[in-house]
Design a protein around this motif. Sequence first.
Motif, PDB file in Angstrom:
ATOM      1  N   TRP A 213      99.837 140.730  -9.108  1.00  0.00           N
ATOM      2  CA  TRP A 213      99.606 141.010  -7.369  1.00  0.00           C
ATOM      3  C   TRP A 213     100.904 141.254  -6.829  1.00  0.00           C
ATOM      4  O   TRP A 213     101.066 142.065  -6.094  1.00  0.00           O
ATOM      5  CB  TRP A 213      99.148 139.532  -7.123  1.00  0.00           C
ATOM      6  N   GLY A 214     102.083 140.666  -7.278  1.00  0.00           N
ATOM      7  CA  GLY A 214     103.425 140.762  -6.865  1.00  0.00           C
ATOM      8  C   GLY A 214     103.685 142.468  -7.239  1.00  0.00           C
ATOM      9  O   GLY A 214     104.115 143.164  -6.406  1.00  0.00           O
ATOM     10  N   LEU A 215     103.478 142.808  -8.310  1.00  0.00           N
ATOM     11  CA  LEU A 215     104.112 144.176  -8.684  1.00  0.00           C
ATOM     12  C   LEU A 215     103.116 145.212  -8.029  1.00  0.00           C
ATOM     13  O   LEU A 215     103.744 146.171  -7.496  1.00  0.00           O
ATOM     14  CB  LEU A 215     103.763 144.383 -10.151  1.00  0.00           C
ATOM     15  N   TYR A 216     101.741 144.964  -7.849  1.00  0.00           N
ATOM     16  CA  TYR A 216     101.085 145.853  -6.869  1.00  0.00           C
ATOM     17  C   TYR A 216     101.568 145.768  -5.388  1.00  0.00           C
ATOM     18  O   TYR A 216     101.640 147.260  -5.085  1.00  0.00           O
ATOM     19  CB  TYR A 216      99.455 145.531  -7.102  1.00  0.00           C
ATOM     20  N   ALA A 367     102.586 150.510 -13.487  1.00  0.00           N
ATOM     21  CA  ALA A 367     102.450 150.604 -15.303  1.00  0.00           C
ATOM     22  C   ALA A 367     102.605 149.166 -15.501  1.00  0.00           C
ATOM     23  O   ALA A 367     101.717 148.684 -16.339  1.00  0.00           O
ATOM     24  CB  ALA A 367     103.585 151.423 -15.675  1.00  0.00           C
ATOM     25  N   LEU A 368     103.540 148.465 -14.824  1.00  0.00           N
ATOM     26  CA  LEU A 368     103.548 146.991 -15.436  1.00  0.00           C
ATOM     27  C   LEU A 368     102.416 146.190 -14.795  1.00  0.00           C
ATOM     28  O   LEU A 368     102.155 145.279 -15.674  1.00  0.00           O
ATOM     29  CB  LEU A 368     104.903 146.617 -15.053  1.00  0.00           C
ATOM     30  N   ALA A 369     101.929 146.539 -13.760  1.00  0.00           N
ATOM     31  CA  ALA A 369     100.730 145.831 -13.187  1.00  0.00           C
ATOM     32  C   ALA A 369      99.499 145.884 -14.299  1.00  0.00           C
ATOM     33  O   ALA A 369      98.884 145.049 -14.523  1.00  0.00           O
ATOM     34  CB  ALA A 369     100.381 146.129 -12.007  1.00  0.00           C
ATOM     35  N   ALA A 370      99.292 147.229 -14.702  1.00  0.00           N
ATOM     36  CA  ALA A 370      98.309 147.527 -15.544  1.00  0.00           C
ATOM     37  C   ALA A 370      98.429 146.856 -17.126  1.00  0.00           C
ATOM     38  O   ALA A 370      97.519 146.300 -17.556  1.00  0.00           O
ATOM     39  CB  ALA A 370      98.414 148.954 -15.763  1.00  0.00           C
ATOM     40  N   LEU A 371      99.608 147.090 -17.498  1.00  0.00           N
ATOM     41  CA  LEU A 371      99.938 146.099 -18.641  1.00  0.00           C
ATOM     42  C   LEU A 371      99.716 144.596 -18.442  1.00  0.00           C
ATOM     43  O   LEU A 371      99.317 143.771 -19.480  1.00  0.00           O
ATOM     44  CB  LEU A 371     101.327 146.388 -19.146  1.00  0.00           C
ATOM     45  N   GLY A 372      99.866 143.997 -17.451  1.00  0.00           N
ATOM     46  CA  GLY A 372      99.960 142.898 -17.151  1.00  0.00           C
ATOM     47  C   GLY A 372      98.281 142.392 -17.113  1.00  0.00           C
ATOM     48  O   GLY A 372      97.727 141.306 -17.582  1.00  0.00           O
ATOM     49  N   THR A 373      97.521 143.353 -16.481  1.00  0.00           N
ATOM     50  CA  THR A 373      96.067 143.210 -16.163  1.00  0.00           C
ATOM     51  C   THR A 373      95.556 143.181 -17.790  1.00  0.00           C
ATOM     52  O   THR A 373      94.620 142.486 -18.280  1.00  0.00           O
ATOM     53  CB  THR A 373      95.517 144.541 -15.760  1.00  0.00           C
TER      54      THR A 373
END
Length: 384
Positions: A213-216, A367-373
């Motif tokens: 949520w923070g990265l997005y 990209a980091l948010a997608a990896l986290g998901t």
Amino acid sequence: MTSPWAALAVLFTARLAMAFQYQVVASLGPLFMDRHGTNLADLGILISLYLLPGLVFALPGGGIAQRFGDRRVVASGLVVMVLGGLIMWQGQSWSLQILGRLLAGTGGVLLNVIMTKMVADWFAGRNLATAMGIFVNSWPAGIALALLLLPLIAQAGGLNAALATSMVLCIAGLALMTLAYRDPPASPGGTMPSGSWPRNSALTGILIAGCVWGLYNGALAMVFAFGPAFLVERGAALTQASGISSLVLWLAVVSVPAGGLIGDRIRRPNAVLLAGLAGFAVTFALALLAPSLPVFILMGLICGLPAGPIMALPGRVLRPETRALGMGIFFTLYYFWMAVLPALSGALSEQVGSAAVAFQLGILLLALAALGTLGLTRHRAQAA
């Protein structure tokens, strides 16, 4: 009140009042500077002070709700918001503006953390992404409403009239919360059981969800904070650049609830989440290659799609007895990233000499948010 959608309407209204109050300083910046003899740097500090209390109060906010009950603490938060607005309305010194802003933001933090948990209580297991998409949409809707109304009100009645309008909206939210809202039938409705700190897989899950949520939101901030400067570098006039950047926010009012609705309808909210993150990153790349109005329209139509599915993640990893403290962890991470990322982007842009760095950073954050998901999905599958 026993309808989840009626409860959601009350929570939406209260959070819209928070967003409206947050936007007051940015929308009326020249009037604040004229009255108090301050500059843009001072104005920027006053704007940022609203979210600053989140680093301190987001986590204990969940514990406070456990002790005193969700509705009571949310109502108290609205009272603090009204008090902060009153100080800014009547305060003649810059120090009182700072005090009022900090108080209002502290109340807003309590709303943000606890009301998200309340939505999850009402909609757990059914239409959660849709409900979260609608609830999250209260933020861009409130900001958009403030952008539309506050300059007109200030033009007719001055800065005090605009500040009073924001305070009245907070009072309306308080009235709805105290007179119309009730706890969901399945909710404990008061003090939560002790020992409700998320543990093991739940703790890992909420830590990942908070970072996603923070990265997005950090990526979204790249558009609103640095989009105008980026477009000016590419030859646009300042008014045109600001208008194009703000268009993304207006269109997000449509795309945010759409993402949650689509995710629930096809029963694959994570697919919508990942597709939205990827599409948002593509629009950043298109803007870097050929910034134009159609690209920013496309960005607005896509950027809001992941919001509802992301906000549904805590409801899927937390049990009812861990939601209060779990949402405190979730929002503490959000406030951390929102404090760090804009400052980091500004420093990098200054060093490189171009605001385009912000859009490049936005792609990395998504990209980091997608990896986290993906990591959270794998983690939940292993824990099941």
